[in-house]
Design a protein around this motif. Structure first.
Motif, PDB file in Angstrom:
ATOM      1  N   ILE A 148       0.839  -1.201   0.000  1.00 51.35           N
ATOM      2  CA  ILE A 148       0.000   0.000   0.000  1.00 51.35           C
ATOM      3  C   ILE A 148       0.871   1.247   0.000  1.00 51.35           C
ATOM      4  N   ALA A 149       1.953   1.223   0.798  1.00 54.11           N
ATOM      5  CA  ALA A 149       2.878   2.360   0.812  1.00 54.11           C
ATOM      6  C   ALA A 149       3.449   2.607  -0.580  1.00 54.11           C
ATOM      7  N   ARG A 150       3.833   1.532  -1.262  1.00 58.05           N
ATOM      8  CA  ARG A 150       4.359   1.665  -2.622  1.00 58.05           C
ATOM      9  C   ARG A 150       3.314   2.262  -3.559  1.00 58.05           C
ATOM     10  N   ALA A 151       2.076   1.829  -3.424  1.00 53.64           N
ATOM     11  CA  ALA A 151       1.011   2.339  -4.288  1.00 53.64           C
ATOM     12  C   ALA A 151       0.743   3.822  -4.050  1.00 53.64           C
ATOM     13  N   LEU A 152       1.023   4.302  -2.836  1.00 48.23           N
ATOM     14  CA  LEU A 152       0.775   5.700  -2.499  1.00 48.23           C
ATOM     15  C   LEU A 152       1.930   6.622  -2.874  1.00 48.23           C
ATOM     16  N   ALA A 153       3.051   6.047  -3.297  1.00 48.44           N
ATOM     17  CA  ALA A 153       4.268   6.832  -3.495  1.00 48.44           C
ATOM     18  C   ALA A 153       4.077   7.997  -4.458  1.00 48.44           C
ATOM     19  N   LEU A 154       3.269   7.811  -5.493  1.00 48.16           N
ATOM     20  CA  LEU A 154       3.090   8.844  -6.517  1.00 48.16           C
ATOM     21  C   LEU A 154       1.858   9.707  -6.265  1.00 48.16           C
ATOM     22  N   ARG A 155       1.286   9.589  -5.070  1.00 47.19           N
ATOM     23  CA  ARG A 155       0.095  10.350  -4.695  1.00 47.19           C
ATOM     24  C   ARG A 155      -1.042  10.149  -5.711  1.00 47.19           C
ATOM     25  N   PRO A 156      -1.474   8.916  -5.913  1.00 40.39           N
ATOM     26  CA  PRO A 156      -2.514   8.640  -6.916  1.00 40.39           C
ATOM     27  C   PRO A 156      -3.886   9.127  -6.453  1.00 40.39           C
ATOM     28  N   ARG A 157      -4.805   9.167  -7.388  1.00 43.50           N
ATOM     29  CA  ARG A 157      -6.203   9.482  -7.074  1.00 43.50           C
ATOM     30  C   ARG A 157      -7.048   8.213  -7.024  1.00 43.50           C
ATOM     31  N   LEU A 158      -6.644   7.195  -7.774  1.00 41.01           N
ATOM     32  CA  LEU A 158      -7.405   5.943  -7.855  1.00 41.01           C
ATOM     33  C   LEU A 158      -6.524   4.776  -7.447  1.00 41.01           C
ATOM     34  N   LEU A 159      -7.036   3.930  -6.553  1.00 47.15           N
ATOM     35  CA  LEU A 159      -6.380   2.672  -6.226  1.00 47.15           C
ATOM     36  C   LEU A 159      -7.295   1.527  -6.638  1.00 47.15           C
ATOM     37  N   VAL A 160      -6.755   0.598  -7.411  1.00 48.53           N
ATOM     38  CA  VAL A 160      -7.451  -0.651  -7.705  1.00 48.53           C
ATOM     39  C   VAL A 160      -6.938  -1.678  -6.705  1.00 48.53           C
ATOM     40  N   LEU A 161      -7.814  -2.143  -5.849  1.00 44.79           N
ATOM     41  CA  LEU A 161      -7.465  -3.081  -4.783  1.00 44.79           C
ATOM     42  C   LEU A 161      -7.965  -4.461  -5.190  1.00 44.79           C
ATOM     43  N   ASP A 162      -7.052  -5.308  -5.650  1.00 43.98           N
ATOM     44  CA  ASP A 162      -7.418  -6.611  -6.206  1.00 43.98           C
ATOM     45  C   ASP A 162      -7.326  -7.677  -5.111  1.00 43.98           C
ATOM     46  N   GLU A 163      -8.463  -7.962  -4.483  1.00 50.35           N
ATOM     47  CA  GLU A 163      -8.514  -8.942  -3.385  1.00 50.35           C
ATOM     48  C   GLU A 163      -7.408  -8.644  -2.356  1.00 50.35           C
ATOM     49  N   PRO A 164      -7.329  -7.431  -1.816  1.00 47.98           N
ATOM     50  CA  PRO A 164      -6.177  -7.049  -1.003  1.00 47.98           C
ATOM     51  C   PRO A 164      -6.082  -7.740   0.343  1.00 47.98           C
ATOM     52  N   THR A 165      -7.160  -8.387   0.798  1.00 51.35           N
ATOM     53  CA  THR A 165      -7.111  -9.041   2.110  1.00 51.35           C
ATOM     54  C   THR A 165      -7.329 -10.546   2.051  1.00 51.35           C
ATOM     55  N   SER A 166      -7.553 -11.102   0.870  1.00 45.67           N
ATOM     56  CA  SER A 166      -7.925 -12.519   0.790  1.00 45.67           C
ATOM     57  C   SER A 166      -6.792 -13.457   1.178  1.00 45.67           C
ATOM     58  N   ALA A 167      -5.533 -13.003   1.095  1.00 42.41           N
ATOM     59  CA  ALA A 167      -4.402 -13.854   1.458  1.00 42.41           C
ATOM     60  C   ALA A 167      -3.995 -13.688   2.925  1.00 42.41           C
TER      61      ALA A 167
END
Length: 290
Positions: A173-192
């Motif tokens: 999640i930290a990596r995904a936030l690095a570029l200050r995005p507006r949209l996050l696609v969360l692909d089954e982020p808790t299933s594992a």
């Protein structure tokens, strides 16, 4: 900290628009993976995309991220058709659209330290983040990002295998936030993750959304999780959307037979309580105990 407090400005229009989106694979024997999907995602909301394995969810998310070209139809991000953008323009748009994958371990290079994993988007997209002179500045930024997701900035020199699944997902999640995005696609982020860890990651995602004004496309087959996080639900079957609506409405009073079958398949100790449990989960605060 800037990373955790600056929300993007809203435009008043849907952040993401899918119009007649279709994707076919093969030539002699065509396989239609996505069949004419039209959908809007409003800025700041969480749209859950649900359906069984093989229904086309993954292909649809790759289309909306611009990782696949549609056979027909269009994807518009902040009013801009991805198909009409030049390579530099598309690269700029992709900064604003990031993804968090299902398995945090397989999405990381096991030979890279955490500092390099989280800084990778910066190095890829920002020339000033490259080279030896930028390393100290990158470490400072990575430390801020790690703290934003509840991790200690001092872990930067460690490797992915040294962390639990929940901690690795926080790094993702930290990596995904690095570029200050507006949209996050969360692909089954808790299933594992273990159930107890799932709750902490979902709480983190909710906090980040409030702080940063993020928009989520949350892909899941777990309707209990969907009931907890989603503002709206889009139900997908055989490449098509069969039902779209407010989460509470869809989960409490589903209109399509396929949605009803998904709800009936929610695992509970007493199968007779399945639909009742799903309705309680989808009830607004204060109604669950009625």
């Amino acid at each position: 900290m800037t990373t955790a407090t600056t929300a993007p400005a809203t435009t008043g229009q849907p952040l993401l628009e899918l119009d007649g989106l279709r994707k076919e694979f093969g030539t002699r024997h065509t396989n239609v993976a996505v069949a004419g999907v039209s959908l809007q995602v409003q800025e700041g909301e969480t749209l859950a995309l649900v359906g069984e394995s093989g229904c086309g969810k993954t292909t649809l998310t790759r289309l909306l991220l611009g990782l696949l070209d549609p056979t027909a139809g269009s994807v518009r991000f902040d009013g801009r058709d991805l198909a009409t953008l030049t390579a530099p323009q598309l690269r700029a748009v992709r900064r604003q659209m990031q993804v968090v994958l299902q398995d945090p371990y397989s999405s990381m290079n096991p030979r890279m330290r955490i500092t390099d994993i989280v800084a990778e988007p910066l190095v890829t997209h920002e020339p000033e983040a490259r080279g030896r002179r930028a390393r100290a500045r990158n470490r400072e930024r990575v430390g801020e990002l790690l703290e934003a997701v509840g991790l200690d900035a001092a872990i930067q020199d460690r490797y992915p295998h040294e962390f639990s699944g929940g901690q690795r997902q926080r790094v993702s999640i930290a990596r995904a936030l690095a570029l200050r995005p507006r949209l996050l696609v969360l692909d089954e982020p808790t299933s594992a993750l273990d159930v107890s860890v799932q709750a902490t990651v979902l709480d983190l995602l909710a906090d980040l959304q409030r702080q940063l004004g993020l928009t989520y496309v949350f892909v899941s087959h777990n309707l209990a999780v969907v009931a907890q996080v989603a503002d709206r639900v889009a139900v997908m079957s055989r490449g098509s959307l069969v039902e779209v609506g407010e989460a509470a409405t869809v989960l409490r009073t589903p209109q399509h037979p396929y949605t009803r079958r998904l709800l009936d398949a929610v695992p509970v100790l007493d199968p007779r309580k399945g639909r009742r449990a799903a309705r309680r989960a989808a009830a607004p605060t204060g109604e669950a105990g009625r």
